[in-house]
Design a protein around this motif. Structure first.
Motif, PDB file in Angstrom:
ATOM      1  N   LEU A 253     -17.262 -14.955 -35.370  1.00 19.91           N
ATOM      2  CA  LEU A 253     -16.454 -15.999 -34.739  1.00 19.91           C
ATOM      3  C   LEU A 253     -16.046 -17.049 -35.766  1.00 19.91           C
ATOM      4  N   MET A 254     -16.992 -17.435 -36.636  1.00 19.26           N
ATOM      5  CA  MET A 254     -16.678 -18.467 -37.620  1.00 19.26           C
ATOM      6  C   MET A 254     -15.601 -18.007 -38.590  1.00 19.26           C
TER       7      MET A 254
ATOM      8  N   GLY B  10     -21.954 -14.529 -34.338  1.00 18.51           N
ATOM      9  CA  GLY B  10     -21.604 -15.924 -34.625  1.00 18.51           C
ATOM     10  C   GLY B  10     -20.794 -16.035 -35.909  1.00 18.51           C
TER      11      GLY B  10
ATOM     12  N   GLY C  26     -19.411 -20.173 -32.783  1.00 18.60           N
ATOM     13  CA  GLY C  26     -20.024 -19.212 -33.697  1.00 18.60           C
ATOM     14  C   GLY C  26     -21.225 -19.812 -34.408  1.00 18.60           C
ATOM     15  N   ALA C  27     -21.050 -21.015 -34.935  1.00 18.96           N
ATOM     16  CA  ALA C  27     -22.129 -21.667 -35.665  1.00 18.96           C
ATOM     17  C   ALA C  27     -23.333 -21.867 -34.755  1.00 18.96           C
TER      18      ALA C  27
ATOM     19  N   PHE D  88     -26.631 -12.913 -34.770  1.00 18.04           N
ATOM     20  CA  PHE D  88     -26.288 -13.804 -35.867  1.00 18.04           C
ATOM     21  C   PHE D  88     -24.890 -13.496 -36.389  1.00 18.04           C
TER      22      PHE D  88
ATOM     23  N   ILE E  52     -24.226 -20.125 -32.113  1.00 16.25           N
ATOM     24  CA  ILE E  52     -24.924 -18.865 -31.854  1.00 16.25           C
ATOM     25  C   ILE E  52     -25.783 -18.480 -33.055  1.00 16.25           C
ATOM     26  N   SER E  53     -25.182 -18.546 -34.248  1.00 15.35           N
ATOM     27  CA  SER E  53     -25.921 -18.132 -35.445  1.00 15.35           C
ATOM     28  C   SER E  53     -27.152 -19.001 -35.657  1.00 15.35           C
TER      29      SER E  53
ATOM     30  N   VAL F 159     -29.990 -18.283 -33.205  1.00 18.72           N
ATOM     31  CA  VAL F 159     -30.727 -17.056 -33.493  1.00 18.72           C
ATOM     32  C   VAL F 159     -31.724 -17.283 -34.627  1.00 18.72           C
ATOM     33  N   LEU F 160     -31.297 -18.033 -35.648  1.00 16.11           N
ATOM     34  CA  LEU F 160     -32.203 -18.269 -36.775  1.00 16.11           C
ATOM     35  C   LEU F 160     -33.372 -19.147 -36.350  1.00 16.11           C
TER      36      LEU F 160
END
Ligand SMILES: Nc1ncnc2c1ncn2[C@@H]1O[C@H](COP(=O)(O)OP(=O)(O)OP(=O)(O)O)[C@@H](O)[C@H]1O
Ligand SMILES: [Mg+2]
Lengths: 254, 294, 333
Positions: free
Chosen positions: B107-108, B104, C303-304, B101, C306-307, C310-311
């Motif tokens: 990266l953002m 990510g 990035g968004a 998490f 991936i995050s 995962v959630l």
């Protein structure tokens, strides 16, 4: 509940009404269990390994949600109550495994036990001082790390911490497991004293003999189900029960 | 050489304090919540860029950036925990889930910084007067002295909070035995939210200090600081605030002295080798206590 | 571990038993093998059908690396942040052998594989560590290795500017090598999943103490997976060096390679065979699409993505699907 005539005078503090619970899937570890815990009474829960004794207490503490049935405290359902609130509602729990902060001092462990009333510093201080004098063994070691205490001392610290906020019911999971016999005797003595003061004590224990001696009322659990219940005298006079207990003792090497 | 060594040691000590500070904010979250915040370094860099914006665009002193960075980034931490914290902690493998998490998130954050500030490395233009101090034959840049001073002033406050207040004790308790928190009636979720916001805020302040100490930073230097932070806390002992400081100091000294004697690129190697050596000899780190953890 | 948290730990354990007990049927394996065969037939035909070989090469590379890292992460339970060390050492071994010593491509790849095995043996003591300690030490070692390589004299390893291979002109040889390596690594993963060897590994991951108690040689088994995984990664690095023909320390030991391999495997589903394949395929395509479509916001979107994944799916695509629909267990593994 009419069969409990001898204890009828004691108020019901908490009860399990037809509770079933499972850790995962639909493999029920508790099955339609109904239990009653009364004030001023030591309620023993015994049974072979894996019977679900610890699970009863964990479900009470909210670690498992009942799949069906209801757990009531002072007559009100506990469904939906977040589990950290239970301490505030007068439920104290001493789990089977260690529950101390070993890197904090004895006093700090007790201080955290006062978390729900942390804003009232005067009262916190008073309670801490009272407890440290009440348990001289802890008072002497107040600045030592909890991790430096012996097994028996740790047990007492856990019990002392559970008692800080004058709970109405205390759940003890094998409080005498793996501690020196001298301490074990002290623990049973303390348990009787607590009940005499009016607390509802729930005692899960593998040491059947002392458990039956100290308990006023006993539930026998097997495979998540209640197989027998009754007063200590009743269970001891029951031949089938004695045989049964003898069998567990063999199995657990006792 | 005669004055060089004391000079290097003094500088290493200043760096050590700042590395320790970096580890301190990371250890609060990693130790207590099992959340591996891989975006920690990016928060630090965001703090540096806030300093850059305030000094270059508005002409403020970098000191003014401290509260600003703290506020903005703790709000970011608050938001992130609100969105993801509970889920990550309750997942089967909190470490892995949070690692992904926050990768990510990292990266953002880099992308956002890149968008606002471009890819070039930046340096703050603010200059303290006089540029450097001279005493006992040692020369210390003013900016470094300010950075070390700020860190040295904040560290006692953090330690007081961690060791003397009930909240700090609860937080350290979380590192030792999370399940016991629930038993004594602590709302782990709220405690975590609180710790998380503070940790992000402190990381932002670290960024301000780093902007003062290191000549340049870019949107992509975040990962370096994340690595540094983890190295420092693993070296010092997971979940030990004092260990974080010790780890920072040991790492900085090794790095700087090796650079002096063996040349530029050997500093980092030596630092990492010391980490490996310490872990092999004492797997819990310099000040870690494995047996206290549940 | 205290009582309240045992609930989750034991859940994982029960999962492992369930997946083990519903042993794969003959037909599901047949379908899987057929799928693999078709996919690799397509992959082998790519050089004739498409000019953009590069995309396909890296697709296969990520499948290979994700599968390799999954052996360690999914089956042993370590997160090797420094996994790139093996990839890098393989790259360097192949490049140096080919360019400075005139070794033939095939032999230099063998050299790369051996370099990885040797390095893995050297790093084996780190397996005594656990959790984040292992991860950070592994990462540190990879950074040390990178610095060491760049301070070696230029005639030994090219120094900080790296090595350029001039001897090999045709990249399609490297491409075919990669196709072969990818197939081999997926076959190994499949074999592990269907043999008692894999079952023992899962037992270790779930409870090393209990596994040792029933007579499983924990250390040896872990070491074998570690060596296997490292060797695949270093071979992969060697092939990549031959393909790209230009290598340097910061590219070959880039931490992003570890991160991507772990992320792709985890998004697909750690501990499964299909997960890393699926994750790497999907993410390579998504990566490509995002970079082409959103030149400015690409990193942010990645990035968004991936995050959020995962959630939404903490156990990865395959893992979460199986959680919701356990009846697919026979087909997805
Ligand atoms: N965390 C858990 N996850 C899944 N199943 C569990 C978990 N804890 C206990 N069980 C299962 O629930 C059943 C009852 O366990 P429990 O711990 O309540 O037994 P117990 O009566 O307290 O036994 P003991 O005397 O050994 O303490 C057992 O079959 C056990 O395998
Ligand atoms: Mg039990």
């Amino acid at each position: 509940m009419t069969e409990l005539s001898s204890d009828n005078v004691k108020a019901v503090v908490a009860e399990f009404c037809d509770v079933s619970a499972a850790y995962f899937g639909d493999i029920h570890v508790l099955r339609n269990l109904s239990l009653v815990f009364r004030s001023g009474t030591v309620t023993g829960i015994i049974g072979p390994n894996g019977a679900g004794k610890s699970t009863v207490l964990k479900t009470f503490m909210g670690a498992l949600k009942p799949r069906s049935g209801d757990i009531r405290l002072y007559g009100k359902s506990l469904a939906g109550v977040p589990n950290h609130v239970l301490a505030l509602m007068g439920v104290a729990y001493v789990p089977q495994n260690r529950s101390l902060f070993l890197g904090l001092s004895v006093e700090d462990n007790l201080l955290l036990g006062c978390w729900p009333i942390r804003h009232d510093r005067v009262r916190t201080r008073r309670i801490l001082d009272r407890t440290l004098t009440e348990f001289p063994m802890l008072g002497a070691a107040r600045r030592n790390l909890a991790g430096s205490l012996s097994g028996g001392q740790r047990r007492f610290l856990e019990i002392a911490r559970a008692l800080l906020l004058d709970p109405k019911i205390i759940l003890l999971d094998e409080p005498t497991a793996m501690i020196a016999p001298k301490f074990a005797a002290d623990v049973y003595e303390k348990i009787s004293a607590l009940a005499a003061e009016g607390l509802a004590v729930v005692l899960v224990d593998q040491n059947i003999k002392p458990c039956i001696e100290v308990s006023n009322y006993i539930y026998v659990l097997e495979l998540g189900q209640k197989t027998t219940e009754g007063t200590a005298d009743f269970l001891q006079s029951d031949d089938k029960m004695r045989e049964e207990i003898g069998r567990w003792l063999e199995v657990s090497g006792g | 050489m005669a004055t060089l060594v004391p000079n290097i040691i003094l500088n290493a000590a200043i760096l050590g304090v700042i590395y320790g500070f970096l580890g301190l904010s990371l250890t609060i979250v990693y130790g207590g919540m099992r959340i591996a915040n891989l975006a920690h370094g990016d928060i630090v860099v965001a703090g540096s860029f806030i300093t850059y914006a305030l000094t270059a665009k508005f002409g403020y002193s970098p000191i003014a950036a401290l509260p600003v960075a703290f506020t903005y980034l703790s709000v970011l931490g608050y938001g992130l925990y609100r969105i993801a914290g509970k889920r990550l902690q309750n997942s089967r493998e909190p470490e892995l889930a949070s690692f992904l998490f926050f990768y990510g998130v990292s990266l953002m954050i880099s992308a956002s910084l890149l968008f606002v500030f471009d890819a070039d490395a930046r340096a703050i233009s603010f200059q303290f007067r006089p540029l450097s101090f001279q005493f006992l034959g040692l020369r210390v840049p003013h900016a470094r002295l300010v950075a070390a001073g700020v860190a040295l002033a904040l560290v006692p406050v953090i330690f007081w909070a961690l060791y003397q207040t009930i909240y700090g004790k609860a937080l350290r308790g979380a590192i030792m035995n999370r399940d016991a928190l629930r038993i004594v009636g602590i709302d782990i979720d709220r405690l975590s939210l609180f710790a998380f916001s503070i940790s992000f805020g402190l990381a932002g302040m670290t960024g301000v200090l780093i902007a003062l100490v290191f000549p340049a930073f870019s949107p992509f230097s975040g990962m370096d600081y994340t690595i540094l932070g983890f190295v420092v806390i693993v070296l010092g002992g997971l979940g030990s605030p004092l260990g974080a400081l010790a780890g920072g100091m040991v790492f900085a000294l090794t790095e700087q002295l090796t650079t002096l004697y063996l040349g530029q690129s050997t500093g980092l190697i030596a630092g990492f080798l010391v980490l490996v050596a310490v872990i092999v000899v004492r797997p819990a780190g310099l000040m870690g206590q494995v047996e206290w953890r549940a | 571990m205290t009582e309240l948290s045992q609930a989750t730990a034991q859940n994982t354990r029960k999962d492992a038993y369930q997946s083990a007990s519903s042993r794969l049927t003959r037909s599901s394996l047949l379908i899987w093998n057929a799928t693999l065969a078709v996919m690799f037939a397509v992959a082998a035909a790519i050089p004739w059908a498409s000019n953009g070989l590069s995309f396909w090469f890296y697709l296969l590379q990520w499948v290979t690396l994700a599968t390799a890292v999954n052996l360690v992460a999914g089956l042993v339970g370590y997160l090797p942040f420094g996994f790139v060390a093996f990839f890098g050492i393989g790259s360097y071994a192949a490049a140096v052998l080919t360019q400075f010593h005139g070794v033939l491509a095939g032999w230099s790849i063998c050299g790369a594989a051996m370099a990885g095995t040797v390095l893995a043996l050297l790093f084996a003591p780190t397996m005594r560590l656990s959790g984040v300690f292992f991860s950070i030490v592994s990462l540190s070692l990879s950074i040390v290795l990178k610095s060491l390589v760049s301070i070696l004299p230029e005639h030994v390893a090219g120094g900080s500017s790296g090595v350029t291979i001039t001897a090999i002109k045709d990249p399609s040889l490297a491409y075919y090598l990669m196709v072969a390596l990818c197939l081999v690594s997926l076959s190994i993963a499949t074999l592990i999943a269907v043999t008692p060897y894999g079952l023992r590994l899962k037992a270790i991951r779930d409870d090393a103490g209990a596994a040792a108690m029933i007579g499983i040689d924990v250390t040896r088994l872990r070491l074998s997976v570690w060596l296997l995984s490292a060797t695949i990664a270093s071979t992969c690095g060697g092939i990549e060096a031959l393909y790209s023909s230009v290598i340097d320390p910061s590219a070959s030991f880039n931490m992003l390679i570890s991160a991507k391999a772990i992320i792709y495997a985890a998004l697909g589903g750690l501990g499964t065979v299909m997960g890393p394949l699926l994750g790497a395929l999907l993410m390579s395509v998504v990566d490509e699409l995002i970079w082409a479509r959103f030149p400015v916001a690409n990193l942010f979107i990645l990035g968004a993505l991936i995050s959020l994944t995962v959630l939404a799916m903490p156990k990865g695509l395959i893992g979460s699907l199986l959680d919701r629909h356990p009846r697919f267990r026979r087909w997805l593994f």
